[in-house]
Write a protein that holds these residues in place. Structure first.
Motif, PDB file in Angstrom:
ATOM      1  N   ARG A 127       0.842  -1.204   0.000  1.00 16.11           N
ATOM      2  CA  ARG A 127       0.000   0.000   0.000  1.00 16.11           C
ATOM      3  C   ARG A 127       0.876   1.253   0.000  1.00 16.11           C
ATOM      4  N   LEU A 183       2.253   1.656  -3.533  1.00 15.33           N
ATOM      5  CA  LEU A 183       1.198   2.071  -4.465  1.00 15.33           C
ATOM      6  C   LEU A 183       0.777   3.527  -4.244  1.00 15.33           C
ATOM      7  N   GLY A 184       1.129   4.071  -3.081  1.00 12.42           N
ATOM      8  CA  GLY A 184       0.802   5.458  -2.777  1.00 12.42           C
ATOM      9  C   GLY A 184       1.747   6.450  -3.420  1.00 12.42           C
ATOM     10  N   GLU A 227       4.019   7.552  -7.010  1.00  9.95           N
ATOM     11  CA  GLU A 227       3.983   7.372  -8.457  1.00  9.95           C
ATOM     12  C   GLU A 227       5.360   7.558  -9.075  1.00  9.95           C
ATOM     13  N   ASN A 269      -6.316  -6.681  -6.580  1.00  8.22           N
ATOM     14  CA  ASN A 269      -6.061  -5.398  -5.932  1.00  8.22           C
ATOM     15  C   ASN A 269      -6.404  -4.255  -6.895  1.00  8.22           C
ATOM     16  N   SER A 290      -6.177  -1.004  -6.564  1.00 12.76           N
ATOM     17  CA  SER A 290      -5.144   0.045  -6.625  1.00 12.76           C
ATOM     18  C   SER A 290      -3.988  -0.393  -7.513  1.00 12.76           C
ATOM     19  N   LYS A 292      -5.100  -0.238 -11.172  1.00 12.75           N
ATOM     20  CA  LYS A 292      -5.088   1.144 -11.665  1.00 12.75           C
ATOM     21  C   LYS A 292      -3.671   1.596 -11.980  1.00 12.75           C
ATOM     22  N   ARG A 293      -2.721   1.173 -11.142  1.00 16.17           N
ATOM     23  CA  ARG A 293      -1.320   1.566 -11.355  1.00 16.17           C
ATOM     24  C   ARG A 293      -0.794   0.968 -12.665  1.00 16.17           C
TER      25      ARG A 293
END
Length: 302
Positions: free
Chosen positions: A9, A12-13, A15, A47, A49, A52-53
């Motif tokens: 997490r 993933l936070g 970029e 997942n 997130s 999306k990444r």
């Protein structure tokens, strides 16, 4: 929530802005899963997130059509599987081949090359996001990569070897597993892939465990010494009492009488403490007890 989940997490936070690093991370993600073929890219994850990444990063580096869809698990209606699909058309077939060639060119990155450090970090970060797991350091030191691709498992193993890490590999069912069990190596990898908060959490637990282990070792050492001291004292007292019963301590020489009486009056003292009390050396006390043991053995065999 598990330590590994919190670590992912955190990653993933943040970029990536550099195109080269995006390519490197995508190579780690897709190659680890064996999601790339001549017919297209087929990647899935539970997942959202992470999905999306991967989708947004692909959009940043190619203009080819990318599909993002999801399906609901039949057995778990609340659980979704997100699918990312890129299928080349006749019009962009050449573009797709160039894209794949560019993606897999990151296999040539070398750990010893300083200019490749960020790219290697991206590759490992991608592989970890895709199929990595770190056990909570409170339970054990374990970093595992559960890989679908045999080729990528060999690549990742060799990469860690090149980095000087204590790496191992095995197979379980249909997975190729590359894993680390050394706390320092795991810390290095956590920091390398950019999980700073998770790094400090892991390090704090590691330090505390080492302190506890050191305290336990010291306590065990003290207990062992105390047990050894008591055992030796009991043996000496047993011999002295047997000699006294059979012939009397008065039959011993003056120095042996002195030692025997000192031991009977100070059962809890170690040999060094007994030596200090009698103002002689520890080796001197040992020698006297060896002589007392000789008398004891002679009486037993008489």
């Amino acid at each position: 929530m598990s330590y590994s989940t919190n670590l992912k997490r955190e990653i993933l936070g943040s970029e990536n802005e550099k195109i080269e690093i995006i390519f490197a991370e995508l190579f780690g993600i897709l190659a680890a899963k064996g999601a790339v073929s001549e017919s297209g890219i087929f990647f899935s994850t539970e997942n959202v997130s992470f999905a999306k990444r991967v989708y947004s990063n692909l959009r940043k580096i190619t203009k080819m059509d990318i599909q993002l869809k999801y399906i609901i698990k039949k057995r778990q209606l609340s659980s979704k599987i997100y699918k990312i699909i890129l299928i080349p058309t006749r019009q962009n077939e050449k573009e797709y081949k160039n894209f794949i060639k560019k993606l897999f060119s990151y296999k040539n990155c070398k750990a010893r090359n300083i200019e490749d450090e960020e790219k290697i970090a991206g590759i490992i970060r991608g592989a970890f996001l895709s199929c990595g797991y770190i056990k909570s350091p409170e339970k054990a030191y374990a970093l595992d990569f559960f890989l679908d691709s045999d080729e990528f498992s060999i690549y990742l193993y060799n990469l860690f070897c090149e980095m000087g890490k204590k790496i191992s590999k095995t197979e379980k069912k249909d997975k190729k597993i590359v894993y680390l069990r050394n706390s320092e190596d795991i810390l290095d990898i956590i920091f390398l892939i950019g999980a700073v908060n998770a790094f400090f959490e892991f390090e704090e637990v590691t330090v505390n465990k080492e302190i506890r282990n050191k305290i336990n070792r010291n306590m065990n050492w003290e207990i062992a010494n105390e047990t050894k001291k008591i055992s030796a004292s009991e043996k000496q007292i047993k011999m002295i009492k047997y000699i006294d019963k059979k012939i009397g301590l008065s039959e011993l020489s003056n120095v042996l009488q002195e030692t025997a009486k000192a031991r009977l009056e100070n059962e809890e003292l170690s040999l060094q403490e007994l030596a200090d009390l009698m103002d002689i050396s520890k080796s001197g006390v040992k020698n006297r007890f060896r002589r007392i043991e000789t008398v004891y053995n002679d009486l037993l065999n008489y």
